[in-house]
Design a protein around this motif. Structure first.
Motif, PDB file in Angstrom:
ATOM      1  N   ARG A 176       0.834  -1.212   0.000  1.00 53.89           N
ATOM      2  CA  ARG A 176       0.000   0.000   0.000  1.00 53.89           C
ATOM      3  C   ARG A 176       0.873   1.269   0.000  1.00 53.89           C
ATOM      4  O   ARG A 176       0.618   2.215  -0.746  1.00 53.89           O
ATOM      5  N   ARG A 177       1.885   1.285   0.836  1.00 53.72           N
ATOM      6  CA  ARG A 177       2.694   2.489   1.030  1.00 53.72           C
ATOM      7  C   ARG A 177       3.572   2.796  -0.177  1.00 53.72           C
ATOM      8  O   ARG A 177       3.646   3.957  -0.624  1.00 53.72           O
ATOM      9  N   HIS A 178       4.261   1.784  -0.687  1.00 58.56           N
ATOM     10  CA  HIS A 178       5.284   2.027  -1.707  1.00 58.56           C
ATOM     11  C   HIS A 178       4.832   1.719  -3.136  1.00 58.56           C
ATOM     12  O   HIS A 178       5.397   2.272  -4.085  1.00 58.56           O
ATOM     13  N   TYR A 179       3.872   0.821  -3.274  1.00 62.74           N
ATOM     14  CA  TYR A 179       3.493   0.386  -4.622  1.00 62.74           C
ATOM     15  C   TYR A 179       2.092   0.835  -5.026  1.00 62.74           C
ATOM     16  O   TYR A 179       1.689   0.629  -6.170  1.00 62.74           O
ATOM     17  N   GLY A 180       1.354   1.428  -4.110  1.00 62.00           N
ATOM     18  CA  GLY A 180       0.029   1.916  -4.426  1.00 62.00           C
ATOM     19  C   GLY A 180      -0.992   0.836  -4.707  1.00 62.00           C
ATOM     20  O   GLY A 180      -1.977   1.068  -5.421  1.00 62.00           O
ATOM     21  N   PHE A 181      -0.802  -0.354  -4.141  1.00 61.34           N
ATOM     22  CA  PHE A 181      -1.738  -1.450  -4.368  1.00 61.34           C
ATOM     23  C   PHE A 181      -3.052  -1.176  -3.633  1.00 61.34           C
ATOM     24  O   PHE A 181      -3.067  -0.595  -2.543  1.00 61.34           O
ATOM     25  N   THR A 182      -4.123  -1.616  -4.230  1.00 58.91           N
ATOM     26  CA  THR A 182      -5.444  -1.472  -3.624  1.00 58.91           C
ATOM     27  C   THR A 182      -5.640  -2.494  -2.514  1.00 58.91           C
ATOM     28  O   THR A 182      -4.866  -3.452  -2.383  1.00 58.91           O
ATOM     29  N   ASP A 183      -6.705  -2.318  -1.738  1.00 56.83           N
ATOM     30  CA  ASP A 183      -7.039  -3.289  -0.704  1.00 56.83           C
ATOM     31  C   ASP A 183      -7.276  -4.663  -1.322  1.00 56.83           C
ATOM     32  O   ASP A 183      -6.901  -5.687  -0.734  1.00 56.83           O
ATOM     33  N   GLU A 184      -7.895  -4.693  -2.489  1.00 55.75           N
ATOM     34  CA  GLU A 184      -8.148  -5.977  -3.147  1.00 55.75           C
ATOM     35  C   GLU A 184      -6.837  -6.671  -3.502  1.00 55.75           C
ATOM     36  O   GLU A 184      -6.689  -7.887  -3.331  1.00 55.75           O
TER      37      GLU A 184
END
Length: 206
Positions: free
Chosen positions: A136-144
């Motif tokens: 989430r912090r570094h790669y911008g991945f979603t919760d899904e």
């Protein structure tokens, strides 16, 4: 928790998305269904004379099925396609872990397998919590896309209760050799470390 160089790399946002992270997703596509089948086999073996162990392994198998449903979003976020997944060649160092879980399913007393597996759960859960936060912090991945790791990072009181009941019943029935169970656990943790160190090295592009 043991320092894991690859998890530390991911935590800093320095692991490549389309090589290292994609390889992690692709290796898990092999690990998860293999572990699920191993747990179902252990549940079947334990059903008649170790029902507490059978309940534990049934719950584990159900969890692997849920995890498998969440894995696709992580793989897609890493750029994995159907074609690249089909062409991917799994790494022996990563697949040693599920191979040993399968060995335990065939050879270990169920309650001893419970002991060996639970010894590694807190380490694996900690790794998953770190990875989920980093994605989430570094790669911008979603919760899904992070749901696979969120699932394993979340403690399970039900699983803990079932593990405790299985180990207690196994000891009461004289079905646990403590030294042998520790040996199983040590090997399992060694194969876990091998999984991560293999991915830490050069991996093929997905």
């Amino acid at each position: 928790m043991t320092v894991n160089p690859l998890v530390s790399l991911i935590a800093r946002g320095e692991a490549d998305r389309t090589t290292t992270l994609a390889a992690l997703a692709l290796e898990q596509r092999w690990v998860i269904p293999a572990d699920r089948r191993a747990f179902l086999h252990l549940a079947q073996r334990a059903a008649s004379d170790a029902p507490e162990s059978a309940a534990f392994f049934t719950l584990l198998a159900e969890g692997e099925a849920l995890a498998e449903e969440r894995l696709g979003a992580f793989a897609a976020a890493c750029g994995v396609t159907k074609a690249s997944a089909a062409a991917y060649q799994p790494l022996p160092g990563c697949q040693a872990y599920p191979a040993y879980v399968a060995w335990l399913a065939l050879n270990a007393a169920p309650a001893e397998a419970v002991l060996a597996l639970t010894a590694n759960f807190s380490t694996w859960g900690g790794y998953c919590a770190t990875i989920a936060e980093a994605l989430r912090r570094h790669y911008g991945f979603t919760d899904e896309a992070c749901a696979f790791f969120d699932f394993f990072a979340e403690p399970s009181a039900d699983l803990d209760r079932k593990a405790t009941a299985a180990i207690r019943a196994g000891r009461d029935a004289g079905q646990v050799d403590e030294e042998r169970a520790r040996r199983y656990g040590h090997l399992l943790q060694s194969y876990e470390e091998l999984f991560w160190s293999t991915l830490r090295g050069p991996v093929p592009r997905a």
